[in-house]
Structures are given as C-alpha cells and as structure tokens.
Enzyme design. Structure first.
Site, mmCIF file in Angstrom:
data_model
loop_
_atom_site.group_PDB
_atom_site.id
_atom_site.type_symbol
_atom_site.label_atom_id
_atom_site.label_comp_id
_atom_site.label_asym_id
_atom_site.label_seq_id
_atom_site.Cartn_x
_atom_site.Cartn_y
_atom_site.Cartn_z
ATOM 1 N N GLY A 682 0.810 -1.206 0.000
ATOM 2 C CA GLY A 682 0.000 0.000 0.000
ATOM 3 C C GLY A 682 0.841 1.252 0.000
ATOM 4 O O GLY A 682 2.017 1.244 0.367
ATOM 5 N N GLY A 684 0.550 5.597 0.951
ATOM 6 C CA GLY A 684 -0.199 6.649 1.584
ATOM 7 C C GLY A 684 0.351 8.007 1.200
ATOM 8 O O GLY A 684 1.204 8.131 0.318
ATOM 9 N N LYS A 707 5.872 0.563 7.661
ATOM 10 C CA LYS A 707 5.528 1.835 7.039
ATOM 11 C C LYS A 707 6.794 2.664 6.903
ATOM 12 O O LYS A 707 7.380 3.090 7.898
ATOM 13 C CB LYS A 707 4.484 2.585 7.877
ATOM 14 N N ASP A 811 -8.308 11.559 9.940
ATOM 15 C CA ASP A 811 -8.298 10.981 8.586
ATOM 16 C C ASP A 811 -9.039 9.650 8.574
ATOM 17 O O ASP A 811 -8.552 8.657 8.041
ATOM 18 C CB ASP A 811 -6.863 10.800 8.094
#
Length: 994
Positions: A682, A684, A707, A811
């Site tokens: 993923g 971001g 991350k 968010d």
C-alpha cells in the site's frame, strides 16, 4: 487432364489448411495452459507428446479433428483469460465457469463465429461486457453471472437473435435494460438478478412469447407492470421480480399465465387488493411478502379459494402487507404438499383456523405480528415435520396445548408477546433439535421444566416477562451451546447457580427483576459474555473480581441489590457508561469521580487505635522507594529525551514480540527483501507500506507491516512524530499495534524513518467495500459490516474519551481501517492525528493544514474550524453510510452538492424505511439461500424470506440513521463516539441476538 490437375491442387490446399488449423488449435491450447494457474494440475495431460483431442476437457470434431468443445468448469483455474482462445475458430462450446479467472473478458472472443455456448459464470471477472459479443450470431446460451462485471448491458447483445438463455445475474451492472431486448424473439430464460439496474422493464420484454424464465430480483427497477402481462407472457413458468421498486396493482391478467410454477413479487411497493389465482394448476411457489397489498375477510376467502386448484403448491408467503379481516376455514383445502405457510406481520384478526392436520409436509408455520386471538389449535401437534412455529406478538390466550411430544423436528418455538397462561410443558424436552425457545412476555406460571435444560442444541432460551417461580436448576451447566439466557421479570428465587459459569458460549445473561438472593457467582469463565443484567434482586456480598476478566462485557447492570464493598477498577468498570450500580447502599469507590458518576459512596479507610505503627512504617518506606524511582525515571527521561520521542512507540510490544525496541535500516531492508515491489502492500500520503519477514529472538520468523516514510516530503517527519506521539500510550484491541520503530540513515546516508506494525492479512476496508476497483475481493455480509462499524466506533470512542489527552484521528476513511485474519477491524495511519491537550497548539499536536481526505472532511474544517472530536464523528458517519449504502462519498452521483448523507436523508420515505431505498442490497442477498442459475427447484432458508429479511432491513435502517446522526451539519448536533458505539452495539444485539 486439366480438370484432374485442378482437383488435385484443391485437395492439396484443403488438406494443407486442415493440417494448419489442426496445429493452430494445439498451439492455442498450449498457450492457454502456459498463462493460467492450475492448482489441481488437471491440465497435466496437455503435453506436446499427446494428441490434443485426448486432453482433459477437449472434444474435437470427427472430420478434421478441430477443437469443437472446451469444458474446464470448476477446476480452480486462475489468471487472466488468454486472448489465444480466439484462435480456436471451430469452437462451438466454451465453458470456463466456476473458476477464479480475473481481469476483463477478451473482446477477441467475438472471433469465435461458430460459438453456440459461452459460460464464464462464477469467476472474478471485472470490467464491462464487451459489446463485440453481439457479433456471435450463432450463440444460443450466454452465462456471465456471478462475477464483478460493471457498466451497462450492451445493446449489441440484443442482436443475438438465436439466443435462448441469457444469464448475467449477480454482478454490478448498472443503467437500464436495453429497449431492444424485445429483438431476442427466441429467448426463453433471462436472469438479471442482483445487479444495480434501474429504470423500468422495457415494454418490448413482454412481447417475447417464448419467455419461460424471467428473474430481475434485487435491482433498482421501478414502474408498473403492464395490464396485459398475462396475455404477453403465456408460457412464463418462473417470474421473479422481488426486491425492486415496482408499484401499482398486480395485473389481473396474470391469471392467464397458467403455466406459472414460481411467482415471487415480494419486497416491492405493490398495492391494491390481493389478486386471485384460479388457473394456476402448476404453481409451486408464491410469495407476495413485504408489499402494501390489502384484503378483507371476504377477499381472504376468495384468495384462498382461488388457490385450491394449485395442488402442487409448496410455499405460500404473504408476510408484511396490509391484510385484514379473518382467515377462512377454506385454508384446509390448500395443497397437502404445502411446507411453508406465512401470513406474518399483517392486521389479521379472529381465531387461527382449524384443519392443519391435513398438511403433514408443513415445515414452517408463521402467524406472528398480527391480532389473532383465542386458543392455539391443538392439531398443530400432528405436524411431525414442523421445523419452525412462530405465533409471537398476537393476543392468543388460554393454556398452550401439550403439542410438542410429536414435534421432534422443531428448531424454533416462538410464542412470546401473547397472553398464554398455565405451565411450560415438559414435552418441549422431546424437541431434541430445538435451537430457539421464545415464550417470554406471557402469563405463564410454574417453573422451567428440567427437561428443557437437557436440550443439547439450545442456543436461545427466553422466558422473561412471565410469572415463573422457583429456583434455576443446576442442570443449566449442560447447555453448552447456550448464547442467550433470559429469565428476567419473573418471580424466581434462591441463589444464582454457580454452574451457570460453565455455559462457556453465553453472550447475554438476563436475570433482572426477580427475587434471587445470595452472592453473585464466579463468572470469569464466560469469556464471550457481552451483557449481564442481575438488577432488582436481593443479591448481597461483594462484586466478584472475576467480572474484570470478561473482556467482551459491554453492558453490566447490578443496580437495586444489596451489594457492598469496593467496586473493581478494571475491565468493564473502566467504561462507566456501560455500568449501572445504582441503589446498592454499601458499595463504594476509592475514586471520587467514579463514585459520583455511579451514584455510590466514596470509600473511607476506618481509623484504628491499634497496629497503626506498621502501616506508617510501610507507608514511609513505600514513599521513599517511590521518590527514588521517580528521580531515577526523571534522569532517564532527561538523558534520553530526544531518542524517546521517536523510538518509544510500543517498545513493550517490541520486547514481547522478540524484536529490538528500535530497529536498524539494514534489518528492515533485509526483512522487506530490499523493499521489493512484490512486498509493497500500500501507499499513503507520506510513504509506503511493505510486508516484511522478521526473525525473532527465538529464531522463528513472523510477518509484520513496515511503514516507510518518504523523507523527500516536507511534512513526512511531522507525520512520523505525530504517529509516534499519538500511539506511544494508546492501547486498544481495535487500533493497529505499532511494534517498534526505526529512525536511522539509509545506505545513501539520508534520513530514514519507519514504523513496524501489526500485519493485517485481509487488507483494508476500502478493497472489501469496492471490490470491482481491484481484480479481486468479495462483498461483506451484513454481520461483518456491522461488526466492523462497531470495532471502529470502539476504537474512536477510546481515542476520544479514554486517552489523556484525547486523540483526534483526522483521517477516518475505509483505507485506514485494516482487517486481520478474523475480520476484526483495526484503525491505523495516525499521520494526521492531533492531541487535544489544553496547552498544546495546532503546530505542536499534528500536521497543520491537513485535516482529512476529500469526502470525509467535516464541513467546519473547510471553513477554518478547529480540530475537534466532532470532526472525527462526521468522518465516521460518512464511513458508516458508505459501508451500508455501497457508494463512495466521491461517487459521480454525488456531484452538484448532493453529498452522501444528504442523499441518504432525501431517500427517506413516509414510513421511515431507508434500507429498501438506499441500502446496499448485496450483503442481504449474500446471506440468503444459494443462488441457482439453471433450476426451478425451491430452495428456501427458514429465516431469509420473512423473519431474517425483516430484521435485516430494520437493522440496516437503524445503522444508516446512526450514520446520519453523526453527519449533522453542525458539530453540536452530532452524537459522541461513545453514544454512537452504544447505539451500534444495541442494533447488533437486536438483530443477531433475538
């Protein structure tokens, strides 16, 4: 001589062409094999050493040995459909259904000009239906159902004049049905169910006289049915129009469709009187439920009289209409093959008619939610095949007849909310298949027969709201499957048996408003318990500390008893809104605020005249040790202040997992295989997330998510700091757990920052809500959606109300909700989070200027408003609406100021029913009976048609309303996350516990 030479040349060319085509077929098949994944190794026979006409699934023509049929159904094959199939130019039949092919349907299939049959159903195909398929002029059977196809139905399909069978059900097709569909004059079966089609049924459709099967259930179709329906479709056998928005009366001409076997008009807006069905000798299935049809006593007689010729009738369902008056005695003249009879949720009055002994095949008998009075007919006891008996919510009276000894197949007995008197019969204990027993809210007396506690599969036992007395048998321990036990509001006495703690699957225990005395037993082994109500009894003693261990317990009511001692401080007692301890005069708490909120005393330590020296000495020693510890801790904090800001995120978690508190760049590089593209899961706003295999101290390897911040972005460092600050003290089962962190230099000497987090095997919520955005995915069920919403609400409730200072996520959207192996939701990505410290400025508490994602941002943020928990509530509300409506807030349909919450609100009708207007119906149909594309057989789930469907609609309606309450325009009008969480849990309890 010349003629002979020409003939010889022709033969040589023809033979050469056959050989060439022969070789091309084999080459195409081998190419197909090389491009698909074959987990069962079924295509192992496809080798160059053997003749391709002998391969599995391949059939060839007798002349020329060309491939005529390719049938690879149900082999778990996957991959994209290779375009090389178009080279099999002699192919007549292609069946690749029930596999896992993904991607788009190759338009090159249109080159197969001889194709008669094309079956691609039950795969994961996406994209639109290629309009080129309209070139297959010889096609007579086309099945593309059960895929993820989108877009409109191509009008070119209406050029297939030879088409007899067309099935494109269970996709995500939208738009209107092409008006040219009437050109398919040979069409006999048309299946368009479970899509997003809208508009009206084209009038040309009703001129296809050969049509025998028409199914358009679960779409958004509207309009009235033509008055000439029965004359236009004289050969129709299966007519399924359920779960749409059709309105108006049911045409009287339908009686001319005398071949009808299956008629389903349920879940629409039909009104007017019940139609009559005098000519339906072949009718097997008839359901008109959930409409606005009306009747009187006289019309009821005519309706049931008209069905006496339907000697094959098995299912008759009329639930949730406006039927009134009495049921006629002529019901006993209905087909003896009847196995489902339902008139629930109407306004019927009078007595339940006699004559039920004639229906020995009856399995489901449903009269609930009417105004029936009088006694229950005892002849129901002769129905030995009965599975469900539902007569609750009427005004039936008298004693319940002893009818249960012969009903050994019963799974559900529902008799609640009547006026029955007498006792509960011991013969219920002979119903060994019983799962649900609802006999609450009557006037029953006596005790609960011990035989009921011996039922091995009982899941729900509800006898609350009667006049039962005596004690609860210790035999309750044998009920190993019991999930709900409700004996509230009776006259039970004695102690609560400790054996109830052995019912390990128990979720709801309601024993309030009785005369129980003694101590609360140890219930710590009830790990699944969610609700415990022991209020308004005579219980004494202390509150057992074992209640602290019940992690799923979210409602505890011990009010109006005689409990004493100090209230526990852990588990459910940490959330005071879920605990009720009122009117226990001897309870106390050492915390003044807790005591005030719970309405109990503040604990005071009594003064003692003796033995006070030892406590004083111990207090002095303890204070000294505490002071030294605090000084040492202060020194460590000052010494490591800079490092702790970035590396203390969940360091305890890192140690527990066998990882270092702070990792190096090289360790992360190795774990992610040098940040390989195949490990990228993923991206971001401020970085990328990789899957990494880490080696623990024990030598074992395990998977985490990493991350990695993009340090080229100016705000990436602030995002990293914000996430560290937000999560370093946050602990909740529905938050993504940060295991450890890395703040170092990469191989180029540049800053490198990363977080090592819990790996979520099922990805994010967005990919599940909108699977056709990807090449894989599947729809979530109603229960899964509701559980996810509750998980997220629980996490946000914790962040807003239980963290000091409160944390605002800023968010909240589906991409930031991650799902683990058990589909439990975890909120992640705190890169924009803010801490609402009284002394903190915006610059200190987050990344200034970024307050969420388009479509989810609270309106006050767009006007420069300050960050608040109300902004998160708004974003959560949008997320809930998206989950249950099935549309993104940025969908094209929400342009020109029509936002998602306004859309849902605008669709609300006069009866406050939202679900049939705006709800995403896919998750309702996912839990209904299995869809069959080529069968008229009757497969009915005992809850899907009336009870489950109605409860599901009420559930989704309530959830959408919660979403709307969260998205109020003004922040002051929105619920808190705590109230929202409680509401959602109450909805789940109502839907899935009753």
């Amino acid at each position: 001589m010349t003629t002979m030479l020409l003939l010889l040349c022709f033969l040589l060319v023809h033979i050469s062409g056959i050989a060439c085509n022969f070789a091309t077929d084999k080459e195409a098949l081998l190419s197909f094999k090389s491009k698909v994944i074959d987990p069962q190794n079924t295509l192992s026979t496809w080798t160059t050493d053997s003749h391709h006409c002998e391969w599995y699934g391949v059939k060839c023509s007798n002349i020329g040995r060309r491939v005529k049929s390719l049938n690879l159904r149900g082999l778990s094959l996957s991959g994209k459909l290779p375009s090389q199939l178009s080279k099999l130019t002699y192919l007549h039949s292609l069946d690749l259904s029930a596999n896992s092919f993904h991607g788009q349907i190759p338009p090159d299939i249109s080159y197969l000009s001889l194709l008669n049959i094309l079956f691609l159903s039950s795969n994961n195909l996406s994209g639109s239906i290629p309009p080129q398929l309209g070139q297959l002029k010889r096609l007579h059977s086309l099945d593309l159902s059960v895929n993820n196809l989108t877009g409109e139905i191509p009008s070119t399909l209406c050029n297939l004049s030879s088409l007899k069978y067309l099935a494109i059900a269970r996709n995500h097709l939208s738009g209107e049905i092409p008006t040219q569909i009437g050109n398919l004059g040979n069409l006999s079966q048309l299946q368009l169910s479970e899509n997003d089609l809208s508009g009206q049924l084209p009038s040309s459709l009703f001129h296809i006289s050969q049509l025998t099967y028409l199914s358009v259930t679960c779409n958004n179709l509207s309009g009235k049915l033509p008055a000439s329906l029965g004359f236009s479709l004289p050969n129709i056998k299966n007519l399924s129009l359920a779960t749409n928005r059709f309105e108006g009366p049911i045409p009287h001409s339908i009686s001319n469709s005398s071949q009808l076997e299956y008629l389903d008009l349920s879940n629409n807006f039909f009104h007017g009187n019940l139609p009559f069905f005098n000519n339906f000798e072949n009718l097997v299935y008839l359901t008109l439920g959930n409409n606005s049809l009306s009747s009187t006593t006289s019309l009821n007689s005519q309706f049931f009289d008209s069905l006496t010729n339907s000697t094959k009738l098995q299912v008759l369902i009329l639930y949730h209409n406006n039927l009134a008056g009495e049921l006629p005695s002529s019901i006993q003249n209905l087909s003896t093959k009847l196995y489902w009879f339902c008139v629930a949720d109407n306004f019927l009055t009078g007595k339940i008619p006699q004559g039920w002994k004639e229906f020995q095949h009856l399995e489901f008998l449903s009269f609930e939610s009417n105004h029936f009075s009088g006694e229950l007919p005892s002849e129901i006891g002769s129905l030995s095949n009965l599975v469900e008996l539902s007569i609750d919510d009427n005004v039936l009276s008298g004693e319940i007849p002893d009818i249960f000894g012969n009903l050994t197949s019963l799974s559900t007995i529902s008799m609640a909310y009547n006026q029955f008197t007498g006792r509960i019969h011991q013969s219920i204990g002979q119903c060994k298949s019983l799962n649900f027993l609802y006999i609450g809210m009557n006037k029953l007396g006596g005790t609960i027969p011990k035989e009921i506690f011996d039922l091995p599969g009982l899941v729900h036992l509800s006898v609350g709201g009667n006049s039962l007395h005596g004690s609860i048998s210790s035999g309750v321990s044998t009920m190993k499957q019991l999930e709900i036990f409700d004996v509230s509001n009776n006259h039970f006495s004695g102690s609560i048996p400790s054996e109830i703690g052995e019912c390990s699957t128990l979720k709801i225990l309601e024993m309030g408003r009785n005369n129980f005395s003694g101590l609360i037993p140890t219930l710590g082994s009830l790990a699944s318990l969610e609700t415990l109500d022991l209020s308004s009894n005579n219980l004494g003693g202390i509150i057992p500390e074992s209640l602290e261990k019940l992690q799923d317990l979210n409602t505890l009511n011990l009010s109006f008893n005689h409990l004493e001692g100090q209230v526990p401080m852990k588990g459910v007692f940490m959330n005071l809104s879920q605990v009720d301890l009122r009117a226990n005069d001897m309870l106390c708490s050492i915390d003044m605020e807790i005591a005030r909120k719970l309405g109990i005393l503040l604990c005071h330590v009594g003064k003692k005249k003796r033995h006070i020296l030892l406590p004083i000495i111990l207090a002095v020693i303890g204070a000294t040790i505490l002071l030294i510890s605090m000084l040492s801790l202060l020194w460590i904090v000052i010494f490591k202040r800079r490092r702790s800001r970035e590396s203390n995120v969940n360091s305890t978690s890192a140690l527990v997992m066998g990882l270092p508190q702070s990792m190096s760049y090289n360790e992360i590089r190795i774990a992610t295989e040098n940040f390989a593209a195949e490990n990228l899961i993923g991206k971001g706003a401020f970085g990328s997330v990789y899957k990494g295999e880490f080696t623990l101290d024990s030598g074992e390897t395990t998977t985490f998510a990493v991350k990695v911040l993009d340090m080229q972005q100016s705000k990436a460092c602030k995002s990293f700091n914000a996430e560290c600050e937000a999560l370093k003290n946050a602990r909740h089962r529905n938050l993504v757990k940060v295991i450890t962190s890395c703040s170092s230099l990469d191989s180029k000497g540049e800053d490198f920052k990363a977080l090592v987090m819990q790996f979520m095997a099922n990805g994010n919520l967005d990919m599940w809500l909108h699977p056709n955005d990807d090449e894989s995915g599947s729809s979530l069920t109603l229960l899964q959606r509701l559980n996810i919403a509750i998980d997220v609400a629980s996490a946000m409730d914790y962040l807003h109300h239980d963290c000091d200072p409160p944390i605002v996520h800023c968010d909240m959207k589906p991409m930031n909700v991650l799902l683990d192996d058990d589909m439990v939701a975890h909120v992640g990505d705190f890169g924009l989070a803010r801490l609402l410290s009284e002394n903190a400025t915006h610059k200190e508490s987050g990344t200034l200027g970024l307050k969420g994602s388009i479509g989810y941002i609270a309106p006050e943020y767009g006007e420069g408003g300050k960050v608040s928990t109300s902004g998160d509530v708004y974003s959560f509300g949008i997320l809930v609406l998206e989950m249950f409506i099935g549309k993104r807030p940025t969908d094209e349909m929400f342009k020109e100021g029509l936002c998602l919450n306004k859309f849902a609100s605008a669709m609300d009708d006069h009866e406050n029913k939202v679900i049939m207007k705006v709800g995403d119906g896919r998750f309702l149909t996912n839990e209904s009976s299995e869809y069959s594309t080529q069968s008229y057989s009757i497969e009915v789930d005992n809850h899907s048609v009336h009870h489950w469907r109605r409860k599901a609609e009420e559930c989704v309606d309530a959830v959408i309303r919660v979403g709307l309450s969260c998205t109020a325009q003004q922040p002051k009008d929105r619920c808190t996350m705590r109230d929202t969480s409680i509401k959602l849990q109450a909805i789940r309890k109502s839907m899935f516990a009753l």
